[in-house]
Design an enzyme around this catalytic site. Structure first.
Site, PDB file in Angstrom:
ATOM      1  N   ARG A 142       1.932  11.543   8.724  1.00  0.00           N
ATOM      2  CA  ARG A 142       3.474  11.803   8.518  1.00  0.00           C
ATOM      3  C   ARG A 142       4.341  11.957   9.653  1.00  0.00           C
ATOM      4  NH1 ARG A 142       3.679  14.470   2.287  1.00  0.00           N
ATOM      5  NH2 ARG A 142       1.855  13.412   1.425  1.00  0.00           N
ATOM      6  N   GLU A 150       1.260   2.623   3.608  1.00  0.00           N
ATOM      7  CA  GLU A 150       0.602   3.812   3.176  1.00  0.00           C
ATOM      8  C   GLU A 150       1.811   4.927   3.286  1.00  0.00           C
ATOM      9  OE1 GLU A 150      -3.848   5.856   3.259  1.00  0.00           O
ATOM     10  OE2 GLU A 150      -2.995   4.876   5.092  1.00  0.00           O
ATOM     11  N   ALA A 185      -4.413   8.556  -3.422  1.00  0.00           N
ATOM     12  CA  ALA A 185      -5.666   8.181  -3.394  1.00  0.00           C
ATOM     13  C   ALA A 185      -6.637   9.168  -3.220  1.00  0.00           C
ATOM     14  CB  ALA A 185      -5.836   7.052  -2.186  1.00  0.00           C
ATOM     15  N   HIS A 199       0.694  -1.274  -0.021  1.00  0.00           N
ATOM     16  CA  HIS A 199      -0.065   0.003   0.028  1.00  0.00           C
ATOM     17  C   HIS A 199       0.727   1.275  -0.007  1.00  0.00           C
ATOM     18  CE1 HIS A 199      -3.971   2.150   1.881  1.00  0.00           C
ATOM     19  NE2 HIS A 199      -3.396   2.716   1.074  1.00  0.00           N
TER      20      HIS A 199
END
Length: 341
Positions: A289, A283, A72, A6
């Site tokens: 982050r 991800e 996304a 991912h």
């Protein structure tokens, strides 16, 4: 090998995002739309984002390969129209393909689809075929809610989705069920909309006979499955009561990733969901982050959480890190074997 199932191209330069904004603004005025050529990045621009971002963190965190797809949130299928969605999907997929051609040992391509609210999913099949058959993509991201958080369309298991599922089965590519940005102010994109979608689609699958019609269809539900592992007993009970079927029957077709940003969450996931159904995912660089102030480590360094699980055997850890991804994504396995890996 450590395979991250991912990853999104979140390090594109600002001008690529600006091109998208201009494209959407001119959706009803094609004569003033920006040129597709203006969306093309230089090799240096790609290197700057990738080598200072995903590739750097891959090396620092000890992973080897990322399944790489367009951002996304920026899929934004609720914006523009069918024409602009197709154009946006094409330029975004072509860009991901270039990244994977420049860094074939580090990234494998996963495509987005040109979906739009009210447009039949069948219309996305040509772009899926182009990406898989012509460009060598190994998977696809499928948005179950192109309306951006309003869910006005039919369930993911409705027969209108069947032409897309038929193509996915024929091409032998799994789909990651991944919504895009939320335009509904009630649902924050990454904090609510994503997790709502993961949970909602799992429930739709539970209620349906989709896998009787498509016994080889494989779907990856990201973000640890939303609320599903935490409420596994609820879903097991509803499955038995509503459809007279053990929930475990879904596990031949449904898989979860480890995009859960703390160790107890990953521990719960691997305790509740069969290890054969868990794929390593981070991800990275994406939803969260920053660093955890308690540990000084990045929240999305999910490999650390899997490494820290004391009850996993070496064989189980291998399945999560590599074996399951190669089984669920057979085109990835073929790509790696062609590379001698």
């Amino acid at each position: 090998m450590i395979i991250d199932c991912h990853g999104h191209y979140t390090t594109v330069p600002t001008r690529f995002r600006d091109w998208r904004s201009a494209q959407v603004a001119a959706a009803n005025d094609p004569a003033n739309a920006p040129s597709v050529d203006d969306a093309r990045l230089t090799d240096d621009e790609i290197r700057q984002g990738i080598e200072g971002g995903q590739l750097k963190l891959q090396q620092e965190r000890g992973s080897d390969l990322t399944l790489f797809s367009p951002i996304a949130g920026l899929m934004s299928h609720h914006l523009g129209n069918e024409r602009t969605s197709l154009e946006w999907a094409t330029v975004s997929n072509d860009l991901v393909h270039r990244v994977t051609e420049m860094y074939p040992d580090n990234f494998a391509p996963v495509c987005m689809l040109p979906q739009s609210p009210g447009v039949a999913p069948a219309n996305s099949v040509p772009e899926l075929r182009r990406c898989v058959e012509e460009l060598g993509f190994v998977g696809v991201n499928v948005n179950p809610d192109p309306t951006g958080g309003y869910w006005t369309g039919k369930p993911f298991t409705d027969r209108e989705w069947y032409p897309l599922f038929e193509a996915m089965v024929e091409l032998d590519v799994p789909g990651m069920v991944h919504v895009a940005a939320s335009c509904n102010p009630n649902f924050h994109g990454t904090g609510a909309h994503y997790l709502n979608a993961d949970t909602s689609v799992f429930m739709q699958l539970l209620q349906s006979d989709l896998f009787k019609d498509f016994p080889t269809l494989r779907l990856v539900i990201p973000h640890g499955g939303g609320a599903v592992p935490y409420h596994w007993g609820r879903y097991r009970g509803m499955s038995l009561e509503m459809v007279k079927r053990p929930l475990e029957e879904l596990m031949a077709n449904v898989f979860f990733d480890t995009c859960v940003y703390h160790r107890p969450g990953v521990a719960l996931l691997t305790e509740v969901v069969p290890v054969e159904n868990v794929l390593f995912g981070s991800e990275m660089i994406g939803a969260v982050r920053g660093k955890d102030p308690d540990t000084g480590q990045y929240f999305d360094d999910t490999k650390r959480y899997v490494d820290a699980l004391p009850d996993l055997s070496d064989a189980e850890r291998h399945l999560i890190f590599e074996g399951n991804a190669r089984r669920v994504y057979p085109r990835l396995d073929a790509r790696l074997k062609a590379q001698g890996r």
